[in-house]
Design a protein around this motif. Sequence first.
Motif, PDB file in Angstrom:
ATOM      1  N   TYR A 482       0.847  -1.186   0.000  1.00  0.00           N
ATOM      2  CA  TYR A 482       0.000   0.000   0.000  1.00  0.00           C
ATOM      3  C   TYR A 482       0.889   1.245   0.000  1.00  0.00           C
ATOM      4  O   TYR A 482       2.049   1.190   0.417  1.00  0.00           O
ATOM      5  CB  TYR A 482      -0.873   0.041   1.250  1.00  0.00           C
ATOM      6  N   ALA A 483       0.318   2.364  -0.425  1.00  0.00           N
ATOM      7  CA  ALA A 483       0.972   3.665  -0.279  1.00  0.00           C
ATOM      8  C   ALA A 483       0.442   4.284   1.009  1.00  0.00           C
ATOM      9  O   ALA A 483      -0.730   4.660   1.092  1.00  0.00           O
ATOM     10  CB  ALA A 483       0.674   4.559  -1.478  1.00  0.00           C
ATOM     11  N   LEU A 484       1.311   4.389   2.021  1.00  0.00           N
ATOM     12  CA  LEU A 484       0.872   4.764   3.357  1.00  0.00           C
ATOM     13  C   LEU A 484       1.668   5.941   3.895  1.00  0.00           C
ATOM     14  O   LEU A 484       2.842   6.116   3.566  1.00  0.00           O
ATOM     15  CB  LEU A 484       1.043   3.575   4.315  1.00  0.00           C
ATOM     16  N   GLU A 485       1.017   6.728   4.730  1.00  0.00           N
ATOM     17  CA  GLU A 485       1.687   7.715   5.570  1.00  0.00           C
ATOM     18  C   GLU A 485       1.648   7.152   6.981  1.00  0.00           C
ATOM     19  O   GLU A 485       0.601   7.158   7.638  1.00  0.00           O
ATOM     20  CB  GLU A 485       0.982   9.067   5.498  1.00  0.00           C
ATOM     21  N   VAL A 486       2.762   6.634   7.459  1.00  0.00           N
ATOM     22  CA  VAL A 486       2.799   5.860   8.698  1.00  0.00           C
ATOM     23  C   VAL A 486       3.189   6.754   9.870  1.00  0.00           C
ATOM     24  O   VAL A 486       4.266   7.368   9.853  1.00  0.00           O
ATOM     25  CB  VAL A 486       3.803   4.697   8.580  1.00  0.00           C
ATOM     26  N   PRO A 487       2.355   6.845  10.896  1.00  0.00           N
ATOM     27  CA  PRO A 487       2.729   7.614  12.093  1.00  0.00           C
ATOM     28  C   PRO A 487       3.711   6.819  12.953  1.00  0.00           C
ATOM     29  O   PRO A 487       3.519   5.622  13.187  1.00  0.00           O
ATOM     30  CB  PRO A 487       1.398   7.819  12.834  1.00  0.00           C
ATOM     31  N   LEU A 488       4.744   7.489  13.393  1.00  0.00           N
ATOM     32  CA  LEU A 488       5.722   6.891  14.301  1.00  0.00           C
ATOM     33  C   LEU A 488       5.801   7.749  15.551  1.00  0.00           C
ATOM     34  O   LEU A 488       5.837   8.984  15.477  1.00  0.00           O
ATOM     35  CB  LEU A 488       7.097   6.811  13.649  1.00  0.00           C
ATOM     36  N   SER A 489       5.846   7.098  16.707  1.00  0.00           N
ATOM     37  CA  SER A 489       6.014   7.806  17.972  1.00  0.00           C
ATOM     38  C   SER A 489       7.434   7.592  18.472  1.00  0.00           C
ATOM     39  O   SER A 489       7.871   6.452  18.675  1.00  0.00           O
ATOM     40  CB  SER A 489       5.015   7.299  19.012  1.00  0.00           C
ATOM     41  N   LEU A 490       8.164   8.695  18.637  1.00  0.00           N
ATOM     42  CA  LEU A 490       9.536   8.649  19.148  1.00  0.00           C
ATOM     43  C   LEU A 490       9.506   8.997  20.632  1.00  0.00           C
ATOM     44  O   LEU A 490       9.029  10.067  21.023  1.00  0.00           O
ATOM     45  CB  LEU A 490      10.410   9.646  18.397  1.00  0.00           C
ATOM     46  N   SER A 491       9.990   8.077  21.462  1.00  0.00           N
ATOM     47  CA  SER A 491       9.969   8.267  22.912  1.00  0.00           C
ATOM     48  C   SER A 491      11.345   8.683  23.412  1.00  0.00           C
ATOM     49  O   SER A 491      12.343   7.972  23.207  1.00  0.00           O
ATOM     50  CB  SER A 491       9.544   6.967  23.611  1.00  0.00           C
ATOM     51  N   TYR A 492      11.380   9.839  24.062  1.00  0.00           N
ATOM     52  CA  TYR A 492      12.591  10.354  24.694  1.00  0.00           C
ATOM     53  C   TYR A 492      12.448  10.212  26.205  1.00  0.00           C
ATOM     54  O   TYR A 492      11.399   9.778  26.709  1.00  0.00           O
ATOM     55  CB  TYR A 492      12.816  11.813  24.309  1.00  0.00           C
ATOM     56  N   ALA A 493      13.448  10.561  26.924  1.00  0.00           N
ATOM     57  CA  ALA A 493      13.414  10.413  28.379  1.00  0.00           C
ATOM     58  C   ALA A 493      12.302  11.243  29.002  1.00  0.00           C
ATOM     59  O   ALA A 493      11.703  10.842  30.007  1.00  0.00           O
ATOM     60  CB  ALA A 493      14.771  10.797  28.977  1.00  0.00           C
ATOM     61  N   ASP A 494      12.008  12.407  28.404  1.00  0.00           N
ATOM     62  CA  ASP A 494      11.049  13.308  29.044  1.00  0.00           C
ATOM     63  C   ASP A 494       9.861  13.691  28.156  1.00  0.00           C
ATOM     64  O   ASP A 494       9.032  14.502  28.552  1.00  0.00           O
ATOM     65  CB  ASP A 494      11.761  14.587  29.495  1.00  0.00           C
ATOM     66  N   HIS A 495       9.774  13.148  26.946  1.00  0.00           N
ATOM     67  CA  HIS A 495       8.644  13.512  26.092  1.00  0.00           C
ATOM     68  C   HIS A 495       8.508  12.537  24.926  1.00  0.00           C
ATOM     69  O   HIS A 495       9.366  11.674  24.718  1.00  0.00           O
ATOM     70  CB  HIS A 495       8.802  14.943  25.569  1.00  0.00           C
ATOM     71  N   HIS A 496       7.403  12.691  24.183  1.00  0.00           N
ATOM     72  CA  HIS A 496       7.155  11.895  22.982  1.00  0.00           C
ATOM     73  C   HIS A 496       7.008  12.846  21.796  1.00  0.00           C
ATOM     74  O   HIS A 496       6.548  13.981  21.930  1.00  0.00           O
ATOM     75  CB  HIS A 496       5.878  11.067  23.125  1.00  0.00           C
ATOM     76  N   GLU A 497       7.380  12.359  20.648  1.00  0.00           N
ATOM     77  CA  GLU A 497       7.269  13.142  19.420  1.00  0.00           C
ATOM     78  C   GLU A 497       6.703  12.243  18.319  1.00  0.00           C
ATOM     79  O   GLU A 497       7.052  11.062  18.226  1.00  0.00           O
ATOM     80  CB  GLU A 497       8.648  13.657  19.003  1.00  0.00           C
TER      81      GLU A 497
END
Length: 695
Positions: A482-497
């Motif tokens: 599929y052609a997708l726009e995939v969300p990724l969650s990046l976890s840091y020590a004090d926050h998420h992006e």
Amino acid sequence: MTAALACVLRTGAWLRALLLAFVVLHSGLASAEAEDRLPSIALKLSLNPDTRAFDAVAEIRPQSADFSFALHQSLSVTSASVDGRPLRVEPGGRRGEIRGWRVVLPATGTLQLHYGGTLPALDARLDHRDVLQRLMPAASAAGSFLPAGSGWYPHPGAMFTYRVELSVPATQRALVAGSLISETLPLRDDDRYRASFEFAHPADGIDLMAGPWRIREQQVPRTDASPLRLRTYFPADLDAIDGLPAAYLDDTRRYIERYSQAIGPYPFDGFSIVASPLPTGFGMPTLTYMGAQVLKLPFIRATSLGHEVLHSWWGNGVFVDYQRGNWSEGLTTFMADHAYKEEESADAASAMRMGWLRDFAATPEADQPTLASFRSRTHGAAAVVGYGKSAMLFLMLRDLIGEEAFKRGIQLFWTQHRFRVADWDALRSSFETASGRSLATFFEQWLTRPGGPALTLDTASATQHGSSVRLTLELSQSSPAYALEVPLSLSYADHHETRRVSLDQRRQRLTLELPALPERVALDPELRLWRVLSANQLPPILRQWISARSPRLIIADNQGGPDASGFTVSAQALADAVFENPARRTSIADLKTGTAPVLLIGRHAAVDAALATAGLPPRPDSPGARGSAQVWTTADQAHAPLAIVSVADTDALRALLRPLPHYGARSWLVFDGRRAIEQGVWPASGMEVPVRTGH
């Protein structure tokens, strides 16, 4: 009864999909005719729900002089004429409970048909599946329902306008969708209630409802149109609940204001909430017809009511081209049910999407239709696609083009197709215009391909490059890609992006430049993509058994005695109610054999003994041994999926016949008689990988 059941009951404009076999809708459904060229029908009818006697006169100008139409087999034509000149009416063939009729008209004139008969009795024992699949006009003192596709009136053969004059006994009230033109309330017991309704917009059917209702009304002034007439038609016990009718009227006004602002002006001059003796949840032009029992529940006003009001725009304001797929239920679910969860919290919306994806994963692959082939909700697999997948399509579309472009697309679609037939291509065109980009690939893959992609985040590694970090990700998906726009969650020590990456290949390596080193990466943790969840994200839910292609049934009964046969009959009846496909009876010795899902039904002691003998896990703390019955699922990968129904006695087993099929999204439940007093879903982990570091 739970919110899950409310979702089951919401069918929207389902009858619009079920057109009579004897009627072929030509240009009226294939294109947008000018309203002043539409055929019209005028009906004068008398209904006596006590005797089920129905008598009607229809005046109609058919599109063809050789006019064929259909009526339910309980109704017969007694005479036909044009301008007082009698015509011969010929009965035709039958299909099921529908009988064809034919009359040849002279070149000009209005056809007048006299017809009537004794309607079938309304069966209040029908459950929601029966109601969805049965098209029969039915009457009783407790309520009468004559669905649009059931053959209670001669269909003109194309989209049409109509006027209906109704007459029922003094204790009854009746209505059809449309503007209330006149109303005469009975003054004596031997008087009749009379009302006239007109529907001046294109219609493809007429639904008639009657019941022993009390009417409450609220008029809402409008600056750009006549006052809005809001009504409840409730039986005496429902009407007597303190503040309930007023609450429904206030909430209806609020929903109409909400969607008028989001989409465009409300297209009608009234809306009614009508109580049904059946477990219905139908959205029709100017009204919703909902089960009296669910109308008592407080969450219905916060969920189902808004869904049905929104059908005034989608399905009843812009018509569905059912031959090319039903977009209405998904868009309504997204803008109503899902939107309310988004307003509640991000977690609540994510939980709703998890429910859709769990149901999807529990649907056998061979039973998964394409979204383009969805017409109406007739079984679980169709509902998973037509509601869940379709709603997720609109979520993914909004994420892709942005919220402002999505809003413009919605309003443009309404403006261009109000009271016209529209298909998925029309929707795509509106969103392409609003966003200024081609959406052909997006719509093609989600509409024409069954199922969905299985995604995997294989590895995540990072290297330091000066003051920045280069994060390398390896992702894969099932084939074809599929052609997708995939969300990724990046976890840091004090926050998420959150970052979004494009994935359009079977395997793909992607690189992100970041200001700092993340500790972990999660793929689509909020479940914003329609996809096949991985095994560790799939708690076992009853939907897996409900929709199983070849389920098995084991009845454990070590009590014997005079009630033994009654218990077995009741257990088989419960299995028939739960499973969408016939179950094969087998023995306790087969608990650990085979791969097809198993439903084990028995009294508490017999169930516990069977599990112990088979070396399977004992009853869990939840649901424990509380209530009159407990239901739970297990998913030991070494054995076939197992669902257990443990009951105190035969009466407790019989009490589950109606409610249990409604709880497909649950892993376990505790019942006190027919009422679920506790319920839940087994926990599951997500898809997250740690970030490896290198030099």
